[in-house]
Design a protein around this motif. Structure first.
Motif, short mmCIF file in Angstrom:
data_model
loop_
_atom_site.label_atom_id
_atom_site.label_comp_id
_atom_site.label_asym_id
_atom_site.label_seq_id
_atom_site.Cartn_x
_atom_site.Cartn_y
_atom_site.Cartn_z
N SER A 1 0.63 -0.94 -0.33
CA SER A 1 -0.02 0.09 -0.52
C SER A 1 1.00 1.60 -0.34
CB SER A 1 -1.10 -0.35 1.29
OG SER A 1 -1.65 1.57 1.32
N ILE A 2 0.66 2.06 -0.80
CA ILE A 2 1.26 3.58 -1.20
C ILE A 2 0.45 4.44 -0.76
CG2 ILE A 2 2.72 5.31 -2.45
CD1 ILE A 2 3.64 2.42 -3.97
N ALA A 3 0.76 4.78 0.00
CA ALA A 3 -0.53 6.16 0.56
C ALA A 3 0.04 7.74 0.77
CB ALA A 3 -1.57 5.84 1.89
N ALA A 4 -0.20 8.70 1.07
CA ALA A 4 0.36 10.10 1.21
C ALA A 4 0.44 10.80 1.98
CB ALA A 4 -0.53 10.63 0.21
N HIS A 5 -0.33 10.20 3.23
CA HIS A 5 -0.65 10.29 4.98
C HIS A 5 -0.70 9.12 5.31
CE1 HIS A 5 -1.99 13.60 2.05
NE2 HIS A 5 -1.01 14.04 2.59
N PRO A 6 0.13 9.51 6.41
CA PRO A 6 0.07 8.11 7.59
C PRO A 6 -1.90 8.72 8.43
CG PRO A 6 1.60 9.97 8.29
CD PRO A 6 1.24 10.32 7.20
N ASP A 7 -2.35 7.44 8.30
CA ASP A 7 -3.94 7.12 8.62
C ASP A 7 -4.38 7.34 7.24
OD1 ASP A 7 -5.33 9.61 7.20
OD2 ASP A 7 -4.40 10.78 8.97
N ARG B 1 11.26 -1.66 -5.73
CA ARG B 1 11.90 -2.64 -5.75
C ARG B 1 12.27 -2.79 -4.50
NH1 ARG B 1 16.94 0.46 -9.32
NH2 ARG B 1 15.87 0.23 -11.49
N GLN B 2 12.32 -2.02 -3.35
CA GLN B 2 11.74 -2.72 -2.15
C GLN B 2 11.35 -3.48 -1.53
OE1 GLN B 2 12.39 -0.01 1.23
NE2 GLN B 2 11.59 -1.42 2.80
N ALA B 3 10.20 -2.90 -1.97
CA ALA B 3 8.74 -4.29 -2.50
C ALA B 3 8.51 -5.44 -3.20
CB ALA B 3 7.34 -3.20 -1.79
N ASP B 4 9.17 -5.18 -4.11
CA ASP B 4 8.81 -6.00 -4.93
C ASP B 4 7.54 -6.73 -5.25
OD1 ASP B 4 9.46 -7.67 -7.78
OD2 ASP B 4 10.24 -9.55 -6.05
N PRO B 5 6.74 -5.42 -5.76
CA PRO B 5 5.14 -5.59 -5.36
C PRO B 5 4.26 -6.76 -6.12
CG PRO B 5 5.57 -3.73 -6.37
CD PRO B 5 5.99 -4.01 -5.96
N ASP B 6 3.90 -7.77 -5.83
CA ASP B 6 2.52 -8.45 -6.62
C ASP B 6 1.12 -7.64 -7.11
OD1 ASP B 6 4.06 -11.29 -6.68
OD2 ASP B 6 3.74 -10.93 -5.08
N VAL B 7 0.87 -6.80 -5.74
CA VAL B 7 0.06 -5.88 -5.82
C VAL B 7 -0.21 -4.94 -5.05
CG1 VAL B 7 -2.62 -5.70 -5.15
CG2 VAL B 7 -1.60 -7.90 -4.85
N SER C 1 2.95 -7.05 -11.67
CA SER C 1 2.54 -6.12 -10.79
C SER C 1 1.10 -5.84 -11.07
CB SER C 1 2.84 -5.15 -10.03
OG SER C 1 4.58 -5.47 -9.58
N GLN C 2 -0.16 -5.16 -9.92
CA GLN C 2 -1.31 -5.09 -10.58
C GLN C 2 -1.99 -4.31 -9.45
OE1 GLN C 2 -5.21 -7.18 -10.37
NE2 GLN C 2 -3.94 -9.48 -11.96
N ILE C 3 -2.20 -2.78 -9.88
CA ILE C 3 -1.78 -1.52 -9.27
C ILE C 3 -3.72 -1.67 -9.28
CG2 ILE C 3 -2.26 1.06 -9.10
CD1 ILE C 3 0.17 0.77 -11.13
N TYR C 4 -4.10 -1.26 -7.74
CA TYR C 4 -5.53 -0.90 -8.03
C TYR C 4 -5.79 0.78 -7.26
CZ TYR C 4 -7.15 -5.53 -8.77
OH TYR C 4 -7.62 -7.51 -9.35
N GLN D 1 0.43 -4.41 -19.48
CA GLN D 1 1.88 -5.60 -18.86
C GLN D 1 1.40 -5.51 -17.04
OE1 GLN D 1 5.88 -3.27 -19.60
NE2 GLN D 1 6.27 -5.04 -20.86
N ARG D 2 0.01 -5.45 -17.19
CA ARG D 2 -0.84 -5.59 -15.45
C ARG D 2 -1.34 -7.05 -15.30
NH1 ARG D 2 2.17 -1.01 -16.62
NH2 ARG D 2 1.19 0.56 -15.72
#
Length: 235
Positions: free
Chosen positions: A5-11, A95-101, A146-149, A226-227
């Motif tokens: 999960s990549i969000a802008a702010h805490p919470d 790169r740190q996460a190497d995410p699938d989702v 990776s899939q982006i949701y 490519q997703r």
């Protein structure tokens, strides 16, 4: 799988996709929560240096509840811009996460930090697997897969989910995660006259009504080349 999960702010993560992250964690997947900014200027009394430390501690407590890894690049709150410097930071997060989702903000959400984080995720996606991108500190990860949701917008404004996740069984932990953000809950009550826990529960109930369960979170998958578009990957 690696779930990011990549969000802008805490919470933001706790409000918009924590119930789904908890389901992934329970299934044994690696869960990472990246908070792009330090959340340091949201309070009108506590100075940014002190506030940023408080927000990081609260974010870590929330992540610890589900055994998630916290990524904290500490970009200055209210200062997210889709420039080269911040894109390189986003490439390193991927790169740190190497995410699938990947879960991130909808491009039309209300706050510019939300919108620009969404754009940075999109822009960095194809660069995470390229070995010769400038000055990267981490080695490349998988180029594709990776899939982006896109997460729901705050209060669901101008967002029509394409997929839902039933979070009825994980809702109480989602609420506990949000309660970790005590400074933000207090500030929102005092400054914006908003009860964040009530707002989150109302939105979860509304999405659950549409999904046919008590509580749900709604998402839109980014439909792009490519997703990995041939399969559903949400729990």
């Amino acid at each position: 799988m690696n779930i990011l999960s990549i969000a802008a702010h805490p919470d933001d993560t706790e409000i918009l996709c924590a119930g789904t992250l908890i389901r992934y964690a329970r299934e044994g997947h690696r869960v990472l929560i990246a908070v792009f900014t330090d959340g340091s200027v949201g309070d009108r009394v506590i100075p940014p240096g002190k506030m940023g430390a408080i927000r990081k501690k609260e974010a870590q407590a929330a992540a610890d509840l589900i055994g998630a890894e916290l990524i904290w690049p500490a970009i200055a709150d209210e200062h997210v811009f889709p420039d080269q410097h911040q894109r390189m930071i986003m490439v390193d997060i991927l790169r740190q996460a190497d995410p699938d989702v990947i879960f991130t903000h909808a491009p039309n959400d209300y706050h510019p930090d939300h919108r620009y984080v969404s754009q940075l995720v999109f822009d960095a996606y194809s660069q995470k697997g390229l070995p010769f991108i400038d000055h990267q500190s981490l080695p490349p990860c998988r180029l594709e897969e990776s899939q982006i949701y896109y997460m729901d917008t705050v209060c669901g404004i101008d967002f029509m989910p394409a997929e839902y996740v039933d979070i009825t069984d994980t809702f109480e932990i989602k609420k506990k995660m949000l309660r970790c953000h005590k400074s933000q809950i207090r500030d929102m009550k005092e400054q914006a006259h908003t009860d964040m826990l009530e707002m989150m529960e109302t939105q979860s109930k509304f999405r659950g009504l549409a999904a046919g369960c008590k509580y749900a979170e709604g998402f839109k998958r980014l439909e792009a080349y490519q997703r990995g578009l041939t399969k559903r990957i949400l729990p």
